[in-house]
Design an enzyme around this catalytic site. Structure first.
Site, mmCIF file in Angstrom:
data_model
loop_
_atom_site.group_PDB
_atom_site.id
_atom_site.type_symbol
_atom_site.label_atom_id
_atom_site.label_comp_id
_atom_site.label_asym_id
_atom_site.label_seq_id
_atom_site.Cartn_x
_atom_site.Cartn_y
_atom_site.Cartn_z
ATOM 1 C CG ASP A 99 -0.098 -0.273 2.515
ATOM 2 O OD1 ASP A 99 1.119 -0.035 2.486
ATOM 3 O OD2 ASP A 99 -0.693 -0.730 3.507
ATOM 4 C CD GLU A 121 0.118 -6.859 3.298
ATOM 5 O OE1 GLU A 121 0.180 -5.625 3.140
ATOM 6 O OE2 GLU A 121 0.832 -7.476 4.099
ATOM 7 C CD GLU A 135 0.335 4.251 4.627
ATOM 8 O OE1 GLU A 135 -0.603 4.881 5.176
ATOM 9 O OE2 GLU A 135 1.533 4.584 4.751
ATOM 10 C CG HIS A 216 6.471 3.748 10.398
ATOM 11 N ND1 HIS A 216 5.737 3.958 9.263
ATOM 12 C CD2 HIS A 216 6.314 2.455 10.694
ATOM 13 C CE1 HIS A 216 5.181 2.820 8.880
ATOM 14 N NE2 HIS A 216 5.504 1.896 9.738
ATOM 15 C CG HIS A 248 10.607 4.830 10.126
ATOM 16 N ND1 HIS A 248 10.818 5.779 9.154
ATOM 17 C CD2 HIS A 248 9.963 3.809 9.523
ATOM 18 C CE1 HIS A 248 10.317 5.341 8.013
ATOM 19 N NE2 HIS A 248 9.798 4.146 8.191
HETATM 20 C C1 UD1 Z 1 6.530 4.570 3.903
HETATM 21 C C2 UD1 Z 1 5.128 4.186 3.455
HETATM 22 C C3 UD1 Z 1 4.393 3.468 4.572
HETATM 23 C C4 UD1 Z 1 5.195 2.328 5.124
HETATM 24 C C5 UD1 Z 1 6.550 2.833 5.532
HETATM 25 C C6 UD1 Z 1 7.383 1.676 6.037
HETATM 26 C C7 UD1 Z 1 4.032 5.701 1.875
HETATM 27 C C8 UD1 Z 1 3.102 6.832 1.715
HETATM 28 N N1 UD1 Z 1 4.349 5.375 3.129
HETATM 29 O O1 UD1 Z 1 6.434 5.555 4.917
HETATM 30 O O2 UD1 Z 1 3.190 2.949 4.044
HETATM 31 O O3 UD1 Z 1 4.522 1.818 6.246
HETATM 32 O O4 UD1 Z 1 7.192 3.425 4.392
HETATM 33 O O5 UD1 Z 1 8.485 2.090 6.735
HETATM 34 O O6 UD1 Z 1 4.463 5.134 0.914
HETATM 35 N N2 UD1 Z 1 14.053 7.806 5.185
HETATM 36 C C9 UD1 Z 1 15.425 7.676 5.127
HETATM 37 N N3 UD1 Z 1 15.953 6.446 4.801
HETATM 38 C C10 UD1 Z 1 15.187 5.370 4.572
HETATM 39 C C11 UD1 Z 1 13.793 5.512 4.653
HETATM 40 C C12 UD1 Z 1 13.234 6.737 4.935
HETATM 41 O O7 UD1 Z 1 16.165 8.612 5.350
HETATM 42 O O8 UD1 Z 1 15.728 4.286 4.308
HETATM 43 C C13 UD1 Z 1 13.470 9.125 5.498
HETATM 44 C C14 UD1 Z 1 13.643 10.126 4.355
HETATM 45 O O9 UD1 Z 1 13.825 11.407 4.897
HETATM 46 C C15 UD1 Z 1 12.275 10.046 3.668
HETATM 47 C C16 UD1 Z 1 11.374 9.871 4.860
HETATM 48 O O10 UD1 Z 1 12.090 8.984 5.722
HETATM 49 O O11 UD1 Z 1 11.990 11.181 2.904
HETATM 50 C C17 UD1 Z 1 10.000 9.348 4.584
HETATM 51 O O12 UD1 Z 1 10.021 8.210 3.768
HETATM 52 P P1 UD1 Z 1 8.676 7.787 2.967
HETATM 53 O O13 UD1 Z 1 8.958 6.564 2.207
HETATM 54 O O14 UD1 Z 1 8.150 8.968 2.230
HETATM 55 O O15 UD1 Z 1 7.633 7.517 4.098
HETATM 56 P P2 UD1 Z 1 7.619 6.508 5.295
HETATM 57 O O16 UD1 Z 1 7.151 7.287 6.473
HETATM 58 O O17 UD1 Z 1 8.888 5.753 5.397
HETATM 59 N N1 UDP Z 2 11.632 -4.173 10.674
HETATM 60 C C1 UDP Z 2 13.010 -4.318 10.532
HETATM 61 N N2 UDP Z 2 13.839 -3.514 11.275
HETATM 62 C C2 UDP Z 2 13.360 -2.580 12.138
HETATM 63 C C3 UDP Z 2 11.952 -2.426 12.263
HETATM 64 C C4 UDP Z 2 11.121 -3.231 11.496
HETATM 65 O O1 UDP Z 2 13.483 -5.158 9.773
HETATM 66 O O2 UDP Z 2 14.164 -1.886 12.781
HETATM 67 C C5 UDP Z 2 10.752 -5.002 9.842
HETATM 68 C C6 UDP Z 2 9.673 -5.768 10.566
HETATM 69 O O3 UDP Z 2 10.115 -7.064 10.905
HETATM 70 C C7 UDP Z 2 8.547 -5.818 9.563
HETATM 71 C C8 UDP Z 2 8.754 -4.575 8.712
HETATM 72 O O4 UDP Z 2 10.065 -4.113 8.991
HETATM 73 O O5 UDP Z 2 8.652 -6.926 8.695
HETATM 74 C C9 UDP Z 2 7.745 -3.521 9.039
HETATM 75 O O6 UDP Z 2 8.085 -2.349 8.395
HETATM 76 P P1 UDP Z 2 7.478 -0.941 8.805
HETATM 77 O O7 UDP Z 2 6.996 -0.992 10.221
HETATM 78 O O8 UDP Z 2 8.500 0.071 8.446
HETATM 79 O O9 UDP Z 2 6.280 -0.776 7.781
HETATM 80 P P2 UDP Z 2 4.749 -1.259 7.788
HETATM 81 O O10 UDP Z 2 4.730 -2.732 8.021
HETATM 82 O O11 UDP Z 2 4.054 -0.467 8.854
HETATM 83 O O12 UDP Z 2 4.274 -0.868 6.441
#
Ligand code: UD1
Ligand code: UDP
Length: 373
Positions: A99, A121, A135, A216, A248
């Protein structure tokens, strides 16, 4: 000569990578397919952690992440850049999972080219377009045009049928997260060194019960995050409890958590863990406090009670079985419900049961067979 079906799997974030690596591995091994992988890299570091441990080298890496990216900028770039990869690869089918922005943009890019989309999923619904946000709408969007809906559970299948999705396109496959858990557990059993990096914290917190924590959700940014941090601070004032919190990388999460929780004796704010180490954290935790989607599936499968810091969930199976409980983001409620599990053995025992409605670890194989048709 029989031509192979070319499948392009598109993903971009940590949870998608975790839930799709079992399928990518299965497609790579299966002689019926020419498997190609495109990562948007909507996440960079957190995605790369999974790619590295699972040995996946993408054919296309769009490197789209920018710090603090907005939904619209990311969506626009993902749509255009994934579209270019589709024009180059011309796959028979595109696979997306879940999502996220990458899922929604990748699926639409495929639809614009009339390439059938397989949604892994499929059918998760909270019924509230702002929880989780965005999402819930991302999933519903893909659900309107996917050619193949891989529903993890009967509940998810029923949700799709209620939306008048063609029943012949909906299949209950189980969730690939269970395949992923089996894979990682097996790897750790064979090589415990893969998850040994928490040993220092385990020594530091010996004798305390560990609360594993993640947070997060975008809809919790601001006030919600402050309330969650406040609850953690109060819980950590108990001397029989320690919180291990891989934070996160989203700056909206880190700023609040660092400001509120850094330096507390019973709280370890640590960097995101790779998957084997997160599996280890689940293993050593007494309970999980989370707003994550995937953790709601993993924790019950491992017999760990999970308190979900959300108002609603698209994964009702754990709540119905009594292994997960929704506690929202109100600090008093989070503290009260966590204390109850810490202080009332019966309440804890009732939730600490292995419960796994999400699959049997064979989902990737089933999805491969569906993709071959
Ligand atoms: C995204 C997804 C969310 C998912 C989550 C899992 C969308 C709208 N949201 O949210 O559904 O649950 O990922 O974690 O797609 N960042 C880093 N390094 C990384 C990852 C993120 O620096 O490896 C920082 C960056 O500043 C980035 C920000 O996090 O711009 C947000 O990342 P983004 O993918 O937009 O949203 P998430 O909150 O991670
Ligand atoms: N996870 C991980 N390292 C972490 C936190 C979470 O590998 O420090 C894994 C966790 O086991 C799960 C997935 O990341 O499989 C969940 O991701 P996240 O919570 O970022 O996203 P969501 O599931 O809410 O979309």
């Amino acid at each position: 000569m029989v031509s192979l079906r070319k499948i392009l799997t598109v993903f971009g974030t940590r949870p998608e990578a975790i839930k799709l690596f079992p399928l990518v591995h299965a497609l790579e091994r299966d002689p019926r397919f020419d498997s190609r992988v495109c990562v948007s890299a909507q996440h960079r570091g957190m995605l790369d952690q999974v790619l590295e441990i699972t040995g996946i080298t993408p054919h296309h890496d769009l490197d789209l992440m920018t710090p603090g990216q907005t939904l619209d900028a990311l969506t626009a770039r993902a749509l255009v850049e994934i579209g270019k990869v589709l024009d180059e690869e011309k796959p028979d089918q595109v696979v997306v999972q879940g999502d996220t922005t990458t899922v929604m943009a990748g699926a639409i890019a495929a639809y614009y080219r009339q390439i059938p989309v397989c949604h892994v999923e499929a059918g998760l619904r909270s019924g509230d377009i702002y929880h989780p946000w965005p999402e819930e709408v991302n999933r519903r969007t893909v659900g309107t045009f996917a050619a193949l809906h891989c529903a993890p559970t009967e509940t998810a299948r029923d949700a799709l049928l209620r939306e008048n999705v063609d029943p012949s396109t909906v299949h209950v496959t189980g969730n690939t997260v269970i395949d992923a858990l089996h894979w990682v557990t097996d790897r750790i059993e064979r090589d415990p060194g893969l998850a040994a990096g928490l040993a220092g914290l385990e020594r530091r917190f010996a004798g305390k019960r560990i609360i594993g924590m993640t947070s997060h959700r975008r809809e919790n940014f601001g006030e919600g995050m402050q309330k969650i941090a406040n609850a953690v601070k109060r819980l950590a004032s108990r001397d029989d409890v320690a919180v291990i919190f891989p934070v996160h990388l989203n700056p909206n999460v880190r700023a609040v958590m660092n400001e509120q929780l850094a330096g507390l004796d019973n709280v370890a704010l640590i960097e995101p863990l790779d998957y084997p180490h997160f599996a280890r954290l689940l293993d050593i935790s007494h309970l999980m406090l989370t707003d994550s989607g995937g953790v709601q599936e993993e924790a019950p499968a491992l017999g760990k009670p999970v308190l979900v810091m959300r108002e609603t969930t698209e994964r009702p199976e754990g709540v119905e079985a009594g292994t997960a409980r929704l506690v929202g983001t109100d600090a008093d409620t989070i503290v009260r419900e966590t204390q109850r599990l810490l202080d009332d053995q019966d309440a804890y025992g009732a939730m600490a049961r292995a419960h796994n409605p999400f699959g049997d670890g064979q989902a990737a194989k089933r999805i491969c067979d569906l993709l071959a048709i």
